[in-house]
Design a protein around this motif. Sequence first.
Motif, PDB file in Angstrom:
ATOM      1  N   PRO A 166       0.834  -1.208   0.000  1.00 31.21           N
ATOM      2  CA  PRO A 166       0.000   0.000   0.000  1.00 31.21           C
ATOM      3  C   PRO A 166       0.864   1.251   0.000  1.00 31.21           C
ATOM      4  N   SER A 167       0.203   2.370   0.093  1.00 31.78           N
ATOM      5  CA  SER A 167       0.919   3.642   0.048  1.00 31.78           C
ATOM      6  C   SER A 167       1.847   3.781   1.255  1.00 31.78           C
ATOM      7  N   VAL A 168       3.138   3.950   0.981  1.00 29.06           N
ATOM      8  CA  VAL A 168       4.134   4.158   2.029  1.00 29.06           C
ATOM      9  C   VAL A 168       4.888   5.441   1.718  1.00 29.06           C
ATOM     10  N   GLU A 169       5.365   6.088   2.761  1.00 29.27           N
ATOM     11  CA  GLU A 169       6.139   7.314   2.613  1.00 29.27           C
ATOM     12  C   GLU A 169       7.613   6.999   2.813  1.00 29.27           C
ATOM     13  N   ALA A 170       8.435   7.614   1.980  1.00 28.34           N
ATOM     14  CA  ALA A 170       9.867   7.340   2.030  1.00 28.34           C
ATOM     15  C   ALA A 170      10.636   8.625   1.765  1.00 28.34           C
ATOM     16  N   GLU A 171      11.828   8.669   2.320  1.00 30.28           N
ATOM     17  CA  GLU A 171      12.742   9.793   2.087  1.00 30.28           C
ATOM     18  C   GLU A 171      13.854   9.310   1.168  1.00 30.28           C
ATOM     19  N   HIS A 172      13.960   9.941   0.014  1.00 28.57           N
ATOM     20  CA  HIS A 172      14.896   9.505  -1.026  1.00 28.57           C
ATOM     21  C   HIS A 172      15.943  10.581  -1.270  1.00 28.57           C
ATOM     22  N   GLN A 173      17.162  10.128  -1.448  1.00 29.14           N
ATOM     23  CA  GLN A 173      18.258  11.044  -1.764  1.00 29.14           C
ATOM     24  C   GLN A 173      18.753  10.730  -3.170  1.00 29.14           C
ATOM     25  N   GLU A 183       5.954   9.097  -2.119  1.00 26.78           N
ATOM     26  CA  GLU A 183       4.862   8.185  -1.780  1.00 26.78           C
ATOM     27  C   GLU A 183       4.902   7.049  -2.799  1.00 26.78           C
ATOM     28  N   VAL A 184       5.067   5.821  -2.324  1.00 25.93           N
ATOM     29  CA  VAL A 184       5.321   4.677  -3.205  1.00 25.93           C
ATOM     30  C   VAL A 184       4.241   3.623  -2.996  1.00 25.93           C
ATOM     31  N   MET A 185       3.759   3.073  -4.114  1.00 26.92           N
ATOM     32  CA  MET A 185       2.824   1.945  -4.108  1.00 26.92           C
ATOM     33  C   MET A 185       3.317   0.917  -5.120  1.00 26.92           C
ATOM     34  N   ALA A 186       3.113  -0.360  -4.832  1.00 28.08           N
ATOM     35  CA  ALA A 186       3.573  -1.427  -5.728  1.00 28.08           C
ATOM     36  C   ALA A 186       2.566  -2.568  -5.712  1.00 28.08           C
ATOM     37  N   SER A 187       2.388  -3.181  -6.876  1.00 29.06           N
ATOM     38  CA  SER A 187       1.488  -4.332  -7.003  1.00 29.06           C
ATOM     39  C   SER A 187       2.016  -5.243  -8.100  1.00 29.06           C
ATOM     40  N   ARG A 188       1.728  -6.536  -7.960  1.00 30.62           N
ATOM     41  CA  ARG A 188       2.203  -7.516  -8.934  1.00 30.62           C
ATOM     42  C   ARG A 188       1.272  -7.560 -10.138  1.00 30.62           C
ATOM     43  N   VAL A 189       1.850  -7.764 -11.330  1.00 28.90           N
ATOM     44  CA  VAL A 189       1.100  -7.825 -12.585  1.00 28.90           C
ATOM     45  C   VAL A 189       1.095  -9.268 -13.066  1.00 28.90           C
ATOM     46  N   LEU A 190      -0.106  -9.793 -13.345  1.00 27.96           N
ATOM     47  CA  LEU A 190      -0.267 -11.168 -13.802  1.00 27.96           C
ATOM     48  C   LEU A 190      -0.721 -11.183 -15.252  1.00 27.96           C
ATOM     49  N   GLY A 191      -0.304 -12.224 -15.980  1.00 28.77           N
ATOM     50  CA  GLY A 191      -0.718 -12.396 -17.358  1.00 28.77           C
ATOM     51  C   GLY A 191      -2.069 -13.070 -17.453  1.00 28.77           C
TER      52      GLY A 191
END
Length: 288
Positions: A166-173, A183-191
Amino acid sequence: MKLLTNPIFLKMALLLFASAFAFVVAALIMRRLRRSMDEQDAIPAIAATPEQLPLHAYHAVIQQLKQQKHELAVLREEEHRRARSSENISAAVLSNLSCGVLFFGPNGLVRQANQSSKSILGIASPVGMDAETIFRQTSLTAAPNDSSQTLAASVNAVLRDGMLLPSVEAEHQTPSRETRFLEVMASRVLGADGSVLGVTCVINDRTEIANIRRQIELRGDLSAEMALALRTSLITISGYAQQLARNRDPELATQLAADIAAEAKHLDQTIGGFLAESKKAQAAGKYS
């Protein structure tokens, strides 16, 4: 009579008769041979007609298969054209998105990245890089489950276990040492067959919002300090005023008036300092 007794004439007449007889005989022989050949050709043709039926059927089947092959080729070409058109539309949509999109393949390497992701992460070409390399200088500031887990490990967990990030907050350099809040979100993609195609990672730049939030917090701290200073000064001035109201000594009244003036000056300096700090915070917010 002399002509009939002439030997040359007799020879020529005999030769003419022999030639005519030979011509007639040859014509009869040729006519008979032609008739015989026609009869021989007619018999096999009539006999071969039933045998040629399977050959005609095979020929018809072959023609039908060729027609179907041509139709399939046309359909495949149409599907390829639609697929290319769909890919072009998808690429155009991705390139115009304001948020960054990274697509990690099954091997964990980036296969596609739009321009926004390159600008947000500060990486010119993230294609071919893994999550550990991209998010090496990224730390989670707010995670729903395990705050000790890194962002790269979270993305790899999505690819490995199929869980939704889900939506997570991160500090990036960035490589240029610029700090950004993401703000990062990720999900798997299926065929279509259920196979894993990869992981889509959506990145939003929340740096401006984080700066505004920091300014609000800073102003809140300054407001609290200002309120405390104002309260202290008002209590002091109120105490001096009460003493001045009860006092009948002119010298003490002069001293109390001087103390009230000094406290009012201190209060004015405190308010001026607060306004100066507020202006500095606003200027820092504009240039950050």
